[in-house]
Scaffold this motif. Structure first.
Motif, PDB file in Angstrom:
ATOM      1  N   LEU A 162       6.182   1.497  -0.342  1.00  0.00           N
ATOM      2  CA  LEU A 162       6.183   0.648   0.978  1.00  0.00           C
ATOM      3  C   LEU A 162       4.794   0.455   1.455  1.00  0.00           C
ATOM      4  O   LEU A 162       4.205  -0.632   2.092  1.00  0.00           O
ATOM      5  CB  LEU A 162       7.062   1.026   2.202  1.00  0.00           C
ATOM      6  CG  LEU A 162       8.561   1.320   1.704  1.00  0.00           C
ATOM      7  CD1 LEU A 162       9.142   1.810   2.885  1.00  0.00           C
ATOM      8  CD2 LEU A 162       9.152   0.063   1.382  1.00  0.00           C
ATOM      9  N   GLU A 163       3.907   1.401   1.464  1.00  0.00           N
ATOM     10  CA  GLU A 163       2.475   1.303   1.825  1.00  0.00           C
ATOM     11  C   GLU A 163       1.699   0.534   0.624  1.00  0.00           C
ATOM     12  O   GLU A 163       0.848  -0.306   1.227  1.00  0.00           O
ATOM     13  CB  GLU A 163       2.038   2.762   1.636  1.00  0.00           C
ATOM     14  CG  GLU A 163       0.397   2.895   2.122  1.00  0.00           C
ATOM     15  CD  GLU A 163      -0.283   4.109   2.567  1.00  0.00           C
ATOM     16  OE1 GLU A 163      -0.242   5.033   2.116  1.00  0.00           O
ATOM     17  OE2 GLU A 163      -0.443   4.141   3.824  1.00  0.00           O
ATOM     18  N   GLY A 164       2.160   0.517  -0.430  1.00  0.00           N
ATOM     19  CA  GLY A 164       1.706  -0.301  -1.457  1.00  0.00           C
ATOM     20  C   GLY A 164       1.795  -1.652  -0.986  1.00  0.00           C
ATOM     21  O   GLY A 164       0.820  -2.751  -1.026  1.00  0.00           O
ATOM     22  N   HIS A 165       3.030  -2.232  -0.550  1.00  0.00           N
ATOM     23  CA  HIS A 165       3.273  -3.453  -0.045  1.00  0.00           C
ATOM     24  C   HIS A 165       2.596  -3.803   1.017  1.00  0.00           C
ATOM     25  O   HIS A 165       1.882  -4.903   1.383  1.00  0.00           O
ATOM     26  CB  HIS A 165       4.833  -3.816   0.095  1.00  0.00           C
ATOM     27  CG  HIS A 165       5.688  -4.023  -0.985  1.00  0.00           C
ATOM     28  ND1 HIS A 165       5.662  -5.127  -1.630  1.00  0.00           N
ATOM     29  CD2 HIS A 165       6.805  -3.338  -1.366  1.00  0.00           C
ATOM     30  CE1 HIS A 165       6.530  -5.138  -2.667  1.00  0.00           C
ATOM     31  NE2 HIS A 165       7.151  -4.111  -2.456  1.00  0.00           N
ATOM     32  N   ALA A 166       2.495  -2.705   2.102  1.00  0.00           N
ATOM     33  CA  ALA A 166       1.895  -3.106   3.293  1.00  0.00           C
ATOM     34  C   ALA A 166       0.393  -3.270   3.147  1.00  0.00           C
ATOM     35  O   ALA A 166      -0.041  -4.078   4.134  1.00  0.00           O
ATOM     36  CB  ALA A 166       2.111  -1.701   4.271  1.00  0.00           C
ATOM     37  N   LEU A 167      -0.291  -2.567   2.273  1.00  0.00           N
ATOM     38  CA  LEU A 167      -1.606  -2.907   2.336  1.00  0.00           C
ATOM     39  C   LEU A 167      -2.390  -3.838   1.341  1.00  0.00           C
ATOM     40  O   LEU A 167      -3.348  -4.186   1.127  1.00  0.00           O
ATOM     41  CB  LEU A 167      -2.311  -1.365   1.694  1.00  0.00           C
ATOM     42  CG  LEU A 167      -2.164  -0.316   2.659  1.00  0.00           C
ATOM     43  CD1 LEU A 167      -2.847   1.061   2.140  1.00  0.00           C
ATOM     44  CD2 LEU A 167      -2.649  -0.543   4.091  1.00  0.00           C
ATOM     45  N   THR A 168      -1.228  -4.438   0.614  1.00  0.00           N
ATOM     46  CA  THR A 168      -1.598  -5.607  -0.362  1.00  0.00           C
ATOM     47  C   THR A 168      -2.635  -6.933   0.409  1.00  0.00           C
ATOM     48  O   THR A 168      -3.346  -7.272  -0.361  1.00  0.00           O
ATOM     49  CB  THR A 168      -0.511  -6.341  -0.833  1.00  0.00           C
ATOM     50  OG1 THR A 168       0.574  -5.332  -1.551  1.00  0.00           O
ATOM     51  CG2 THR A 168      -0.698  -7.315  -1.904  1.00  0.00           C
ATOM     52  N   ALA A 169      -2.200  -7.116   1.384  1.00  0.00           N
ATOM     53  CA  ALA A 169      -2.925  -7.933   2.398  1.00  0.00           C
ATOM     54  C   ALA A 169      -4.477  -7.639   2.306  1.00  0.00           C
ATOM     55  O   ALA A 169      -5.426  -8.626   2.368  1.00  0.00           O
ATOM     56  CB  ALA A 169      -2.379  -8.527   3.661  1.00  0.00           C
ATOM     57  N   ARG A 170      -4.833  -6.447   2.284  1.00  0.00           N
ATOM     58  CA  ARG A 170      -6.241  -5.883   2.555  1.00  0.00           C
ATOM     59  C   ARG A 170      -6.816  -6.187   1.154  1.00  0.00           C
ATOM     60  O   ARG A 170      -8.068  -6.450   0.890  1.00  0.00           O
ATOM     61  CB  ARG A 170      -6.244  -4.592   2.969  1.00  0.00           C
ATOM     62  CG  ARG A 170      -5.884  -4.574   4.405  1.00  0.00           C
ATOM     63  CD  ARG A 170      -5.801  -3.104   4.825  1.00  0.00           C
ATOM     64  NE  ARG A 170      -6.873  -2.036   4.629  1.00  0.00           N
ATOM     65  CZ  ARG A 170      -8.061  -1.977   5.199  1.00  0.00           C
ATOM     66  NH1 ARG A 170      -8.376  -2.997   6.381  1.00  0.00           N
ATOM     67  NH2 ARG A 170      -8.771  -1.110   4.890  1.00  0.00           N
ATOM     68  N   LEU A 171      -6.075  -6.009   0.026  1.00  0.00           N
ATOM     69  CA  LEU A 171      -6.504  -6.114  -1.375  1.00  0.00           C
ATOM     70  C   LEU A 171      -6.830  -7.595  -1.384  1.00  0.00           C
ATOM     71  O   LEU A 171      -7.778  -8.258  -2.042  1.00  0.00           O
ATOM     72  CB  LEU A 171      -5.642  -5.720  -2.527  1.00  0.00           C
ATOM     73  CG  LEU A 171      -5.737  -6.205  -3.998  1.00  0.00           C
ATOM     74  CD1 LEU A 171      -7.021  -5.565  -4.587  1.00  0.00           C
ATOM     75  CD2 LEU A 171      -4.359  -5.827  -4.774  1.00  0.00           C
ATOM     76  N   THR A 172      -5.893  -8.541  -1.184  1.00  0.00           N
ATOM     77  CA  THR A 172      -5.976  -9.950  -1.499  1.00  0.00           C
ATOM     78  C   THR A 172      -6.815 -10.775  -0.338  1.00  0.00           C
ATOM     79  O   THR A 172      -7.478 -11.802  -0.797  1.00  0.00           O
ATOM     80  CB  THR A 172      -4.433 -10.764  -1.444  1.00  0.00           C
ATOM     81  OG1 THR A 172      -3.834 -10.636  -0.255  1.00  0.00           O
ATOM     82  CG2 THR A 172      -3.649 -10.062  -2.491  1.00  0.00           C
ATOM     83  N   HIS A 173      -6.726 -10.530   0.661  1.00  0.00           N
ATOM     84  CA  HIS A 173      -7.385 -11.086   1.870  1.00  0.00           C
ATOM     85  C   HIS A 173      -8.460 -10.335   2.661  1.00  0.00           C
ATOM     86  O   HIS A 173      -9.200 -11.026   3.401  1.00  0.00           O
ATOM     87  CB  HIS A 173      -6.547 -11.571   2.693  1.00  0.00           C
ATOM     88  CG  HIS A 173      -5.636 -13.030   2.456  1.00  0.00           C
ATOM     89  ND1 HIS A 173      -4.605 -12.404   1.526  1.00  0.00           N
ATOM     90  CD2 HIS A 173      -5.773 -14.151   2.279  1.00  0.00           C
ATOM     91  CE1 HIS A 173      -4.078 -13.581   1.015  1.00  0.00           C
ATOM     92  NE2 HIS A 173      -4.535 -14.539   1.611  1.00  0.00           N
TER      93      HIS A 173
END
Ligand code: KG4
Ligand code: ZN
Length: 351
Positions: free
Chosen positions: A112-123
Protein backbone atom coordinates in the motif's frame (compact mmCIF):
# COMPACT_ATOMS: atom_id res chain seq x y z
CA UNK A 1 20.78 5.29 -6.30
CA UNK A 2 19.59 2.11 -8.09
CA UNK A 3 17.03 -0.25 -6.61
CA UNK A 4 15.53 -3.52 -7.81
CA UNK A 5 11.84 -3.86 -6.88
CA UNK A 6 9.91 -7.13 -6.70
CA UNK A 7 6.09 -7.43 -6.51
CA UNK A 8 4.26 -10.74 -5.99
CA UNK A 9 1.45 -9.98 -3.54
CA UNK A 10 -1.54 -10.57 -5.79
CA UNK A 11 -1.89 -11.76 -9.39
CA UNK A 12 0.89 -9.82 -11.08
CA UNK A 13 4.50 -11.03 -10.99
CA UNK A 14 6.68 -7.96 -11.47
CA UNK A 15 10.27 -6.73 -11.34
CA UNK A 16 11.57 -3.21 -11.95
CA UNK A 17 14.67 -1.06 -11.68
CA UNK A 18 14.26 2.57 -10.60
CA UNK A 19 16.88 5.21 -9.81
CA UNK A 20 16.95 8.06 -7.34
CA UNK A 21 16.32 10.61 -10.12
CA UNK A 22 12.83 9.09 -10.62
CA UNK A 23 13.77 7.25 -13.81
CA UNK A 24 12.27 3.83 -14.42
CA UNK A 25 15.03 1.88 -16.15
CA UNK A 26 13.00 -1.31 -16.44
CA UNK A 27 9.43 -2.26 -15.54
CA UNK A 28 8.38 -5.84 -16.27
CA UNK A 29 4.90 -7.06 -15.34
CA UNK A 30 3.44 -10.49 -16.01
CA UNK A 31 -0.30 -10.75 -15.41
CA UNK A 32 -1.71 -14.10 -14.31
CA UNK A 33 -5.19 -13.21 -15.59
CA UNK A 34 -5.39 -16.10 -18.04
CA UNK A 35 -4.48 -18.60 -15.32
CA UNK A 36 -7.27 -17.40 -13.00
CA UNK A 37 -9.97 -16.58 -15.57
CA UNK A 38 -11.46 -20.13 -15.70
CA UNK A 39 -12.18 -19.78 -11.95
CA UNK A 40 -13.75 -16.30 -12.20
CA UNK A 41 -11.36 -14.94 -9.54
CA UNK A 42 -7.87 -15.25 -8.11
CA UNK A 43 -6.92 -18.69 -6.76
CA UNK A 44 -4.17 -18.11 -4.13
CA UNK A 45 -2.41 -21.45 -4.65
CA UNK A 46 -2.23 -20.97 -8.42
CA UNK A 47 -0.96 -17.42 -7.87
CA UNK A 48 1.85 -18.52 -5.53
CA UNK A 49 3.03 -21.30 -7.86
CA UNK A 50 2.97 -18.99 -10.84
CA UNK A 51 5.02 -16.31 -9.02
CA UNK A 52 7.58 -18.98 -8.11
CA UNK A 53 7.71 -20.20 -11.70
CA UNK A 54 8.31 -16.76 -13.25
CA UNK A 55 10.03 -14.46 -10.76
CA UNK A 56 13.69 -15.41 -11.49
CA UNK A 57 13.22 -14.90 -15.22
CA UNK A 58 11.44 -11.57 -14.72
CA UNK A 59 14.19 -10.26 -12.44
CA UNK A 60 16.81 -11.29 -15.01
CA UNK A 61 14.78 -9.58 -17.73
CA UNK A 62 14.50 -6.34 -15.74
CA UNK A 63 18.25 -6.35 -15.03
CA UNK A 64 19.02 -6.97 -18.72
CA UNK A 65 16.68 -4.21 -19.88
CA UNK A 66 18.26 -1.77 -17.44
CA UNK A 67 21.69 -2.96 -18.61
CA UNK A 68 23.03 -3.41 -15.07
CA UNK A 69 24.47 -6.16 -12.89
CA UNK A 70 23.58 -6.94 -9.26
CA UNK A 71 26.80 -5.23 -8.15
CA UNK A 72 25.42 -1.90 -9.49
CA UNK A 73 22.39 -2.01 -7.17
CA UNK A 74 22.12 -0.05 -3.93
CA UNK A 75 19.42 -2.30 -2.54
CA UNK A 76 16.70 -4.86 -3.19
CA UNK A 77 13.08 -4.06 -2.30
CA UNK A 78 10.30 -6.63 -2.23
CA UNK A 79 6.64 -6.37 -1.25
CA UNK A 80 6.48 -7.69 2.32
CA UNK A 81 2.67 -7.56 2.54
CA UNK A 82 -0.26 -7.14 2.72
CA UNK A 83 -1.44 -9.70 0.21
CA UNK A 84 -1.86 -13.38 -0.55
CA UNK A 85 0.72 -14.90 1.74
CA UNK A 86 2.05 -17.58 -0.65
CA UNK A 87 2.92 -14.95 -3.21
CA UNK A 88 4.37 -12.54 -0.66
CA UNK A 89 6.67 -15.31 0.63
CA UNK A 90 7.95 -15.96 -2.92
CA UNK A 91 8.83 -12.29 -3.45
CA UNK A 92 10.35 -11.79 0.01
CA UNK A 93 12.51 -14.92 -0.24
CA UNK A 94 13.69 -13.91 -3.72
CA UNK A 95 14.51 -10.39 -2.54
CA UNK A 96 16.37 -11.59 0.54
CA UNK A 97 18.39 -14.15 -1.44
CA UNK A 98 19.44 -11.56 -4.03
CA UNK A 99 20.26 -8.98 -1.35
CA UNK A 100 22.35 -11.50 0.59
CA UNK A 101 24.17 -12.79 -2.50
CA UNK A 102 24.94 -9.27 -3.77
CA UNK A 103 25.76 -7.93 -0.30
CA UNK A 104 23.09 -5.17 -0.59
CA UNK A 105 20.48 -3.91 1.88
CA UNK A 106 17.05 -5.57 1.83
CA UNK A 107 13.90 -3.44 2.04
CA UNK A 108 10.50 -4.95 2.84
CA UNK A 109 7.92 -2.61 1.33
CA UNK A 110 4.27 -2.34 2.31
CA UNK A 111 2.37 -2.82 -0.97
CA UNK A 112 0.00 0.00 0.00
CA UNK A 113 2.95 2.31 0.62
CA UNK A 114 4.08 1.46 -2.91
CA UNK A 115 0.73 2.69 -4.26
CA UNK A 116 0.75 5.67 -1.89
CA UNK A 117 4.18 6.98 -2.94
CA UNK A 118 3.77 6.43 -6.70
CA UNK A 119 2.71 10.05 -7.27
CA UNK A 120 6.10 11.16 -5.93
CA UNK A 121 7.79 8.91 -8.50
CA UNK A 122 5.61 10.08 -11.40
CA UNK A 123 4.96 13.72 -10.47
CA UNK A 124 7.58 14.50 -7.82
CA UNK A 125 4.96 16.02 -5.48
CA UNK A 126 5.64 17.02 -1.88
CA UNK A 127 3.93 15.70 1.25
CA UNK A 128 1.22 15.98 2.44
CA UNK A 129 -1.42 14.85 -0.07
CA UNK A 130 -4.72 13.03 -0.05
CA UNK A 131 -4.78 9.57 -1.61
CA UNK A 132 -7.75 7.55 -2.83
CA UNK A 133 -6.63 3.96 -3.21
CA UNK A 134 -9.26 1.91 -5.04
CA UNK A 135 -8.25 -1.52 -6.27
CA UNK A 136 -9.47 -5.11 -6.29
CA UNK A 137 -8.35 -5.59 -2.70
CA UNK A 138 -8.54 -2.12 -1.18
CA UNK A 139 -10.67 0.98 -0.94
CA UNK A 140 -9.30 3.65 1.37
CA UNK A 141 -8.72 7.37 1.73
CA UNK A 142 -5.39 8.27 3.29
CA UNK A 143 -3.60 11.44 4.25
CA UNK A 144 -0.03 10.77 3.09
CA UNK A 145 2.10 12.80 5.50
CA UNK A 146 5.51 11.28 4.85
CA UNK A 147 7.30 7.98 4.30
CA UNK A 148 5.78 5.59 6.84
CA UNK A 149 3.37 8.29 8.02
CA UNK A 150 -0.25 7.79 7.03
CA UNK A 151 -3.58 8.70 8.53
CA UNK A 152 -6.50 6.68 7.26
CA UNK A 153 -9.56 8.90 6.88
CA UNK A 154 -11.89 6.23 5.54
CA UNK A 155 -12.02 2.65 4.29
CA UNK A 156 -14.55 0.16 3.03
CA UNK A 157 -16.63 -1.63 5.60
CA UNK A 158 -17.32 -4.53 3.22
CA UNK A 159 -16.19 -4.99 -0.42
CA UNK A 160 -13.33 -3.18 -2.13
CA UNK A 161 -14.38 -1.00 -5.10
CA UNK A 162 -12.73 -3.25 -7.72
CA UNK A 163 -14.26 -6.30 -6.08
CA UNK A 164 -17.68 -4.64 -6.43
CA UNK A 165 -17.00 -3.97 -10.14
CA UNK A 166 -15.95 -7.59 -10.63
CA UNK A 167 -19.02 -8.98 -8.85
CA UNK A 168 -21.46 -6.65 -10.63
CA UNK A 169 -19.90 -7.54 -13.98
CA UNK A 170 -20.37 -11.23 -13.23
CA UNK A 171 -24.06 -10.68 -12.39
CA UNK A 172 -24.59 -8.70 -15.59
CA UNK A 173 -22.92 -11.52 -17.54
CA UNK A 174 -19.74 -9.66 -18.50
CA UNK A 175 -16.27 -11.20 -18.39
CA UNK A 176 -13.51 -11.33 -15.78
CA UNK A 177 -11.93 -9.05 -14.69
CA UNK A 178 -15.12 -7.10 -14.48
CA UNK A 179 -13.94 -3.50 -14.21
CA UNK A 180 -12.73 -2.99 -17.78
CA UNK A 181 -15.58 -5.11 -19.22
CA UNK A 182 -18.17 -3.18 -17.23
CA UNK A 183 -16.75 0.16 -18.32
CA UNK A 184 -16.90 -0.92 -21.98
CA UNK A 185 -20.53 -2.04 -21.62
CA UNK A 186 -21.46 1.12 -19.72
CA UNK A 187 -20.19 3.29 -22.58
CA UNK A 188 -23.26 2.20 -24.59
CA UNK A 189 -25.68 2.54 -21.67
CA UNK A 190 -27.98 5.13 -20.09
CA UNK A 191 -26.90 5.65 -16.48
CA UNK A 192 -30.23 7.26 -15.56
CA UNK A 193 -32.53 4.39 -16.66
CA UNK A 194 -32.24 2.38 -13.43
CA UNK A 195 -32.17 4.14 -10.06
CA UNK A 196 -29.49 2.44 -7.98
CA UNK A 197 -28.52 3.48 -4.43
CA UNK A 198 -25.50 5.74 -3.78
CA UNK A 199 -24.00 3.84 -0.82
CA UNK A 200 -23.08 5.95 2.23
CA UNK A 201 -23.90 9.21 0.40
CA UNK A 202 -24.39 11.99 2.96
CA UNK A 203 -23.43 9.75 5.91
CA UNK A 204 -20.92 11.08 8.43
CA UNK A 205 -17.30 9.95 8.11
CA UNK A 206 -15.52 8.87 4.96
CA UNK A 207 -16.03 5.10 4.94
CA UNK A 208 -17.19 3.17 1.89
CA UNK A 209 -19.67 0.36 1.44
CA UNK A 210 -20.53 -1.51 -1.74
CA UNK A 211 -22.38 -4.64 -0.65
CA UNK A 212 -25.83 -2.97 -0.62
CA UNK A 213 -25.29 -1.69 -4.14
CA UNK A 214 -24.18 -5.15 -5.24
CA UNK A 215 -27.41 -6.56 -3.81
CA UNK A 216 -29.45 -3.89 -5.60
CA UNK A 217 -27.80 -4.90 -8.89
CA UNK A 218 -28.61 -8.56 -8.20
CA UNK A 219 -32.29 -7.76 -7.56
CA UNK A 220 -32.45 -5.56 -10.65
CA UNK A 221 -30.89 -8.21 -12.88
CA UNK A 222 -33.33 -10.81 -11.54
CA UNK A 223 -36.26 -8.59 -12.59
CA UNK A 224 -35.03 -8.23 -16.18
CA UNK A 225 -35.52 -10.82 -18.94
CA UNK A 226 -32.52 -13.18 -18.94
CA UNK A 227 -30.04 -13.59 -20.41
CA UNK A 228 -29.75 -9.81 -20.41
CA UNK A 229 -30.08 -8.14 -23.80
CA UNK A 230 -27.23 -5.88 -24.86
CA UNK A 231 -29.08 -2.65 -24.05
CA UNK A 232 -30.29 -3.85 -20.65
CA UNK A 233 -26.77 -4.99 -19.76
CA UNK A 234 -25.33 -1.66 -20.87
CA UNK A 235 -27.90 0.32 -18.86
CA UNK A 236 -27.34 -1.72 -15.68
CA UNK A 237 -23.57 -1.37 -16.13
CA UNK A 238 -23.85 2.41 -16.63
CA UNK A 239 -26.17 2.75 -13.63
CA UNK A 240 -23.82 0.76 -11.42
CA UNK A 241 -20.74 2.66 -12.57
CA UNK A 242 -22.44 6.01 -11.91
CA UNK A 243 -23.52 4.85 -8.44
CA UNK A 244 -19.97 3.80 -7.54
CA UNK A 245 -18.46 7.00 -8.95
CA UNK A 246 -20.92 9.21 -7.06
CA UNK A 247 -20.54 7.27 -3.85
CA UNK A 248 -16.74 7.50 -4.03
CA UNK A 249 -16.95 11.19 -4.92
CA UNK A 250 -19.20 11.86 -1.91
CA UNK A 251 -16.81 10.04 0.45
CA UNK A 252 -13.82 11.79 -1.09
CA UNK A 253 -15.50 15.20 -0.78
CA UNK A 254 -15.85 14.62 2.95
CA UNK A 255 -12.25 13.43 3.22
CA UNK A 256 -11.05 16.56 1.39
CA UNK A 257 -12.87 18.75 3.93
CA UNK A 258 -11.16 16.91 6.76
CA UNK A 259 -7.79 16.89 4.98
CA UNK A 260 -7.86 20.62 4.24
CA UNK A 261 -8.51 21.43 7.90
CA UNK A 262 -5.87 19.08 9.32
CA UNK A 263 -3.21 19.38 6.58
CA UNK A 264 -3.70 22.88 5.14
CA UNK A 265 -0.39 22.70 3.23
CA UNK A 266 -1.75 19.83 1.07
CA UNK A 267 -2.32 20.64 -2.60
CA UNK A 268 -3.08 17.32 -4.33
CA UNK A 269 -5.75 14.67 -4.62
CA UNK A 270 -4.07 11.51 -5.92
CA UNK A 271 -5.66 8.26 -7.11
CA UNK A 272 -4.10 4.81 -7.31
CA UNK A 273 -5.29 1.24 -7.84
CA UNK A 274 -6.91 -0.45 -10.82
CA UNK A 275 -10.27 1.29 -10.33
CA UNK A 276 -8.49 4.60 -11.00
CA UNK A 277 -8.62 3.48 -14.65
CA UNK A 278 -12.35 4.13 -14.64
CA UNK A 279 -13.06 7.21 -16.74
CA UNK A 280 -16.47 7.91 -15.16
CA UNK A 281 -14.84 7.94 -11.72
CA UNK A 282 -11.99 10.11 -12.96
CA UNK A 283 -14.48 12.67 -14.31
CA UNK A 284 -16.16 12.91 -10.89
CA UNK A 285 -12.80 13.29 -9.14
CA UNK A 286 -11.47 15.91 -11.56
CA UNK A 287 -14.63 17.95 -10.94
CA UNK A 288 -14.26 17.47 -7.21
CA UNK A 289 -10.64 18.60 -7.36
CA UNK A 290 -11.49 21.81 -9.16
CA UNK A 291 -14.39 22.53 -6.77
CA UNK A 292 -12.21 22.11 -3.71
CA UNK A 293 -8.97 23.66 -4.99
CA UNK A 294 -6.95 20.43 -4.94
CA UNK A 295 -5.08 19.39 -8.06
CA UNK A 296 -6.18 15.95 -9.24
CA UNK A 297 -3.29 13.63 -10.13
CA UNK A 298 -3.44 10.13 -11.58
CA UNK A 299 -0.26 8.19 -12.33
CA UNK A 300 -0.26 6.53 -15.77
CA UNK A 301 -2.41 3.43 -15.75
CA UNK A 302 0.44 0.93 -15.67
CA UNK A 303 1.65 2.55 -12.46
CA UNK A 304 -1.86 2.69 -10.91
CA UNK A 305 -2.29 -1.07 -11.17
CA UNK A 306 0.11 -3.48 -9.46
CA UNK A 307 3.72 -3.12 -10.60
CA UNK A 308 7.24 -3.34 -9.19
CA UNK A 309 8.38 0.19 -10.08
CA UNK A 310 6.29 1.48 -7.16
CA UNK A 311 7.97 -1.05 -4.86
CA UNK A 312 11.44 -0.04 -6.07
CA UNK A 313 10.53 3.65 -5.57
CA UNK A 314 9.20 3.07 -2.05
CA UNK A 315 12.46 1.18 -1.43
CA UNK A 316 14.42 4.26 -2.53
CA UNK A 317 12.40 6.53 -0.24
CA UNK A 318 12.95 4.15 2.68
CA UNK A 319 16.65 3.59 2.00
CA UNK A 320 17.21 7.37 1.94
CA UNK A 321 15.84 7.45 5.48
CA UNK A 322 17.90 4.43 6.52
CA UNK A 323 14.77 2.28 6.96
CA UNK A 324 16.46 -1.00 6.02
CA UNK A 325 15.05 -4.41 7.01
CA UNK A 326 16.83 -7.47 8.36
CA UNK A 327 16.86 -10.85 6.64
CA UNK A 328 14.63 -12.04 9.48
CA UNK A 329 11.72 -9.92 8.18
CA UNK A 330 8.55 -12.06 8.29
CA UNK A 331 6.04 -11.68 5.40
CA UNK A 332 2.82 -10.02 6.55
CA UNK A 333 -0.58 -11.08 5.13
CA UNK A 334 -2.08 -8.02 6.86
CA UNK A 335 -0.22 -4.77 7.26
CA UNK A 336 -2.20 -1.56 7.79
CA UNK A 337 -0.53 1.69 6.74
CA UNK A 338 -2.13 3.48 9.65
CA UNK A 339 -1.76 1.26 12.73
CA UNK A 340 -4.00 3.62 14.69
CA UNK A 341 -6.97 3.32 12.32
CA UNK A 342 -9.92 1.69 13.99
CA UNK A 343 -10.64 -1.88 13.01
CA UNK A 344 -13.25 -2.44 10.32
CA UNK A 345 -14.65 -5.83 9.46
CA UNK A 346 -15.64 -7.27 6.09
CA UNK A 347 -14.27 -9.18 3.16
CA UNK A 348 -12.80 -6.13 1.45
CA UNK A 349 -10.82 -5.06 4.48
CA UNK A 350 -7.58 -6.76 3.60
CA UNK A 351 -5.25 -4.39 5.40
O1 KG4 B 1 -4.83 -2.46 -8.60
P1 KG4 B 1 -5.30 -3.67 -9.35
O2 KG4 B 1 -4.70 -3.94 -10.71
O3 KG4 B 1 -5.06 -4.98 -8.53
C1 KG4 B 1 -5.31 -5.06 -7.17
O4 KG4 B 1 -6.47 -5.33 -6.82
O5 KG4 B 1 -4.35 -4.84 -6.36
O6 KG4 B 1 -6.87 -3.53 -9.46
C2 KG4 B 1 -7.66 -4.49 -10.12
C3 KG4 B 1 -9.10 -4.09 -9.97
C4 KG4 B 1 -10.04 -5.15 -10.48
O7 KG4 B 1 -11.06 -5.35 -9.53
C5 KG4 B 1 -10.59 -4.54 -11.77
O8 KG4 B 1 -11.89 -4.98 -12.09
C6 KG4 B 1 -10.55 -3.06 -11.44
O9 KG4 B 1 -9.35 -2.88 -10.71
N1 KG4 B 1 -10.54 -2.24 -12.65
C7 KG4 B 1 -11.52 -1.37 -12.99
C8 KG4 B 1 -11.17 -0.84 -14.26
N2 KG4 B 1 -9.98 -1.40 -14.64
C9 KG4 B 1 -9.61 -2.25 -13.64
N3 KG4 B 1 -12.63 -1.01 -12.35
C10 KG4 B 1 -13.42 -0.11 -12.95
N4 KG4 B 1 -13.17 0.43 -14.15
C11 KG4 B 1 -12.07 0.11 -14.85
N5 KG4 B 1 -11.83 0.64 -16.05
ZN1 ZN C 1 -2.29 -3.09 -5.46
Amino acid sequence: MLILGIETSCDETAAAIVDGERTILADVVLSQLDEHRPFGGIVPEIAARSHLHHIDRLVAEAMARAGIGFGDLDGVAATGGPGLIGGVIVGVMTGKALALAAGKPFLAVNHLEGHALTARLTHGIDFPYLLLLASGGHCQLLAVEGVGRYTRLGATIDDAAGEAFDKAAKMIGLGYPGGPALQRAAALGDETRFALPRPMKGKPGCDFSFSGLKNAVRLLVERLPRPLGQQDAADVAAGFQAAVAESIADRTRRAIRDFQVRWPAGRHLVVAGGVAANTRLRQSLIRLGSETGLEFLAPPLGLCTDNAAMIAWAGIERLRLGLVDGLDFAPRPRWPLDPNARKLSGAGVKA
